[in-house]
Write an enzyme that holds these catalytic residues in place. Structure first.
Site, PDB file in Angstrom:
ATOM      1  N   ASP A 148      41.711  48.426  44.053  1.00 15.67           N
ATOM      2  CA  ASP A 148      41.441  47.707  42.816  1.00 15.67           C
ATOM      3  C   ASP A 148      41.642  48.680  41.655  1.00 15.67           C
ATOM      4  O   ASP A 148      41.118  49.798  41.706  1.00 15.67           O
ATOM      5  CB  ASP A 148      39.977  47.225  42.838  1.00 15.67           C
ATOM      6  CG  ASP A 148      39.845  45.751  42.574  1.00 15.67           C
ATOM      7  OD1 ASP A 148      40.201  45.343  41.459  1.00 15.67           O
ATOM      8  OD2 ASP A 148      39.379  45.029  43.473  1.00 15.67           O
TER       9      ASP A 148
ATOM     10  N   ASP B 249      42.757  44.556  38.037  1.00 10.07           N
ATOM     11  CA  ASP B 249      41.572  43.789  37.663  1.00 10.07           C
ATOM     12  C   ASP B 249      41.575  43.351  36.190  1.00 10.07           C
ATOM     13  O   ASP B 249      41.938  44.131  35.305  1.00 10.07           O
ATOM     14  CB  ASP B 249      40.384  44.730  37.914  1.00 10.07           C
ATOM     15  CG  ASP B 249      39.069  44.175  37.471  1.00 10.07           C
ATOM     16  OD1 ASP B 249      38.505  43.369  38.227  1.00 10.07           O
ATOM     17  OD2 ASP B 249      38.596  44.548  36.379  1.00 10.07           O
TER      18      ASP B 249
ATOM     19  N   GLU C 154      45.025  40.152  38.413  1.00 12.20           N
ATOM     20  CA  GLU C 154      44.047  39.096  38.185  1.00 12.20           C
ATOM     21  C   GLU C 154      44.325  38.610  36.764  1.00 12.20           C
ATOM     22  O   GLU C 154      44.058  39.320  35.800  1.00 12.20           O
ATOM     23  CB  GLU C 154      42.626  39.664  38.292  1.00 12.20           C
ATOM     24  CG  GLU C 154      41.568  38.586  38.188  1.00 12.20           C
ATOM     25  CD  GLU C 154      40.148  39.134  37.992  1.00 12.20           C
ATOM     26  OE1 GLU C 154      39.210  38.417  38.329  1.00 12.20           O
ATOM     27  OE2 GLU C 154      39.986  40.267  37.485  1.00 12.20           O
TER      28      GLU C 154
ATOM     29  N   HIS D 230      36.075  37.613  46.332  1.00 11.86           N
ATOM     30  CA  HIS D 230      34.685  38.034  46.140  1.00 11.86           C
ATOM     31  C   HIS D 230      34.026  37.412  44.914  1.00 11.86           C
ATOM     32  O   HIS D 230      32.854  37.644  44.665  1.00 11.86           O
ATOM     33  CB  HIS D 230      34.650  39.559  46.038  1.00 11.86           C
ATOM     34  CG  HIS D 230      35.370  40.043  44.808  1.00 11.86           C
ATOM     35  ND1 HIS D 230      36.734  39.910  44.651  1.00 11.86           N
ATOM     36  CD2 HIS D 230      34.917  40.598  43.658  1.00 11.86           C
ATOM     37  CE1 HIS D 230      37.084  40.381  43.465  1.00 11.86           C
ATOM     38  NE2 HIS D 230      36.004  40.813  42.847  1.00 11.86           N
ATOM     39  N   ASP D 231      34.799  36.679  44.117  1.00  7.42           N
ATOM     40  CA  ASP D 231      34.231  36.036  42.925  1.00  7.42           C
ATOM     41  C   ASP D 231      34.068  34.537  43.110  1.00  7.42           C
ATOM     42  O   ASP D 231      33.809  33.821  42.132  1.00  7.42           O
ATOM     43  CB  ASP D 231      35.151  36.279  41.706  1.00  7.42           C
ATOM     44  CG  ASP D 231      35.184  37.736  41.285  1.00  7.42           C
ATOM     45  OD1 ASP D 231      34.184  38.446  41.502  1.00  7.42           O
ATOM     46  OD2 ASP D 231      36.224  38.167  40.742  1.00  7.42           O
TER      47      ASP D 231
HETATM   48  C1  GLC Z   1      36.747  41.225  37.935  1.00  9.32           C
HETATM   49  C2  GLC Z   1      36.155  41.306  39.322  1.00  9.32           C
HETATM   50  C3  GLC Z   1      34.727  40.837  39.309  1.00  9.32           C
HETATM   51  C4  GLC Z   1      33.952  41.652  38.309  1.00  9.32           C
HETATM   52  C5  GLC Z   1      34.594  41.534  36.943  1.00  9.32           C
HETATM   53  C6  GLC Z   1      33.892  42.380  35.915  1.00  9.32           C
HETATM   54  O1  GLC Z   1      36.898  39.924  37.530  1.00  9.32           O
HETATM   55  O2  GLC Z   1      36.921  40.538  40.209  1.00  9.32           O
HETATM   56  O3  GLC Z   1      34.123  40.936  40.568  1.00  9.32           O
HETATM   57  O4  GLC Z   1      32.617  41.216  38.244  1.00  9.32           O
HETATM   58  O5  GLC Z   1      35.938  41.938  37.023  1.00  9.32           O
HETATM   59  O6  GLC Z   1      33.732  43.654  36.338  1.00  9.32           O
END
Ligand code: GLC
Length: 587
Positions: free
Chosen positions: A134, A233, A289, A355-356
């Site tokens: 990540d 990310d 993402e 994971h979200d």
């Molecule tokens: C990204 C991650 C998430 C995290 C967010 C803020 O969206 O996927 O798990 O909480 O960033 O850090």
């Protein structure tokens, strides 16, 4: 030099952090690109996402770790996946489970050491698997040395790495952070800093050239360690409207949701530079993402000259059956729309879980149908997304059909977002029980409960009580039980994976075109074609029977969760939650 990402460079891996690596100066902002949308290795990848905290605990402290992943590599190889995406393992106070990094060059002590990481890269490579990490660049931790220095010395260089604004009248504007409350946090000397997510995650100022150089240096450092790329990310947040003016408040508490300001104009300049300074040099895989990227811009992000290899598109994922806009038809419309847009130029990471997100069977299937139809809804969901155009991602536990945790108390939640959003909702007049009910279905912790390896205590994940509760259904839903059952969800996933890897069908499913086929409400049907080959994928996303006209006479079954198809002339009879892929011939 072009580095081959994924190649294990043990020597490089053990370089010390202070290895005086060349500083990577940002040369210029340019638009040149050498990316071509050819047959890239990452198009053929089958990615498995690991949430290290919940995967496997090797040292009995209740938290998963790198050596735990090492111990499960044979399991992953046997499943058939080819790339492992590790959620963050860097040094961090773990306020947002590692998405708050205090040192980009160190591994969090809970997860292991840099040597463990290097061994993991080498051992995965030995089994024909690559590792991607990540890459978190929109923010770091408030415990990062840069931020600590910036707090103490407002005039220092590092203060420019963040967005500090002075204000005597409270928060500088009315934007709401994603974890609840203002995006601004006071530091006590008249300054406020900006955070898109939690207050322990100060946003990094991408307008600052030195900061950008630090980011590129770090990303290059990791690529040279032998990783095969990154999941990038929250990247659509890096460009801000630095006027930071108030917007018309659309929320009851007078705030304006920051999610509306993703993909802000001018982001292309940063992303082009990021690619040129880092990714272009490596034959690496990057998956961004990318919430907020409209279909018309998919090609800019991940077309031939795109910034990334692929993106995650969220229009269909940001909705579940508890949302007012939910219907199978709307879900289908959104998926097909992004599929067709990416087919014009672009490549998607295709996924149902991460994971979200809550677990997909609970997210999309009524509890009574999960009860009544056994594994059919799960194998239907698996087929529906796995044979789309793009690179498939499996989130740990998805392959055994894990479901949401039966949350009943606020104390069971661990996610900072769940806790803060609950608090905010109650402060805004919502009922405690109403907020809890919403969380039960939407909370990210649903996807973060420990991996269910077997029926022993703690699901075989750890020898002690884990950091987050184990789903009590582990007694019957676990890896061991599914390995012993030829008809399990896990074995169905293995068959889907094989379709994307086998000689006769790989070209169809990886490189083939997609064409949606119009069908009844509740039916999800599409065609994949490659040269002369054709396959129709038919999914019945409903609890009752349907009939459909097949677009051609079926000559071979590539996969089916119901065994042999039932035909009525040229019509296919589709029992509830059927999933079948029929080819024109046997491949
Ligand atoms: C990204 C991650 C998430 C995290 C967010 C803020 O969206 O996927 O798990 O909480 O960033 O850090």
């Amino acid at each position: 030099m072009i580095h081959y990402a994924g190649m294990t460079d043990a020597q490089g891996c053990f370089d010390s952090v202070v290895d005086n690596d060349q500083y990577y100066p940002v040369k210029k902002i340019s638009n040149e690109s050498s990316y071509q949308m050819g047959n890239n290795w990452w198009m053929e990848a089958i990615v498995y996402q690991i949430y290290p905290m919940s995967f496997y605990d090797s040292d009995g402290n209740g938290i998963g770790d790198l050596r735990g992943i090492l111990q499960k590599l044979d399991y992953l190889k046997n499943l058939g996946v080819t790339v492992l995406w590790l959620c963050p393992i860097y040094q961090s106070p773990l306020a947002d489970n590692g998405y708050d990094i205090s040192d980009y060059y160190q591994i969090a002590q809970q997860f292991g050491t840099l040597e463990d990481m290097c061994e993991l890269i080498a051992q995965a490579d030995h089994r024909g698997m690559k590792i991607i990490l990540d890459l978190i660049t929109n923010y770091c931790s408030d415990e990062h040395a840069w931020f600590q220095r910036a707090l103490k010395e407002p005039e220092c260089k590092e203060a420019g790495y963040f967005y500090f604004r002075e204000s005597t009248k409270g928060a500088p504007n009315n934007w709401r952070s994603i974890f609840g409350g203002s995006v601004w946090e006071a530091v006590g000397d008249g300054r406020y800093y900006y955070h898109t997510f939690g207050k322990k995650q100060p946003d990094l100022n991408w307008e600052n050239l030195e900061l950008r150089s630090e980011i590129y240096k770090m990303a290059n450092w990791w690529l040279k360690k032998g990783i095969a790329g990154f999941r990038v990310d929250a990247i659509t947040f890096i460009k801000k409207d630095t006027m930071f003016q108030n917007h018309y408040p659309t929320l009851d508490n007078g705030l304006y949701p920051i999610e509306r300001l993703t993909n802000y104009p001018g982001i292309d300049v940063f992303l082009t530079e990021f690619k040129n300074e880092v990714f272009k040099e490596f034959d690496c895989m990057t998956v961004a993402e990318a919430p907020g990227v409209p279909n018309e811009q998919i090609a800019d992000y991940c077309g031939q000259d795109g910034y990334f290899s692929m993106i995650f598109e969220f229009s269909y994922a940001d909705m579940n059956r508890y949302y007012p806009e939910w219907s199978v038809d709307e879900f289908k419309r959104r998926i097909f729309e992004s599929q067709l847009s990416s087919q014009k130029g672009g490549w998607l990471g295709i996924f149902l879980e991460n994971h979200d997100q809550p677990r997909s069977p609970s997210k999309y299937i009524k509890p009574e149908d999960l009860e009544a139809f056994g594994d059919y809804p799960k194998t239907m969901l698996a087929t529906l997304y796995f044979l789309l155009r793009g690179t498939p991602f499996i989130f740990q536990g998805q392959e055994i059909g894990m479901e949401n945790y039966p949350f009943s108390r606020l104390d069971d939640f661990r996610d900072i977002m769940a806790i803060q959003c609950h608090q905010e909702s109650v402060e805004n007049g919502g009922s405690v029980s109403g907020a809890l009910e919403t969380l039960k279905h939407t909370a990210r912790d649903n996807g973060r409960t420990p991996m269910q390896w077997d029926g022993s205590p703690n699901a075989g994940f750890s020898t002690i009580t884990p950091w987050i509760s184990v789903n009590p259904d582990y007694l019957h839903r676990n890896v061991r039980a599914q390995e012993l059952n030829e008809e399990s969800v896990q074995n169905f996933y293995k068959k889907l994976i094989a379709l994307r890897k086998n000689d006769g069908t790989k070209d169809l499913f990886v490189y083939g075109d997609i064409q949606p086929i119009e069908s009844d409400d509740g039916m999800f049907v599409y065609l994949r074609t490659y040269a002369e080959k054709r396959v129709v994928v038919v999914c019945n996303f409903s609890d009752h029977e349907h009939m459909i006209d097949l677009p051609f006479a079926a000559g071979g079954i590539l996969i089916s969760n119901y065994g042999l198809p039932k035909l009525d002339g040229a019509k296919l009879i589709c029992p509830p939650y059927l999933a079948i892929a029929l080819a024109d011939k046997v491949y």
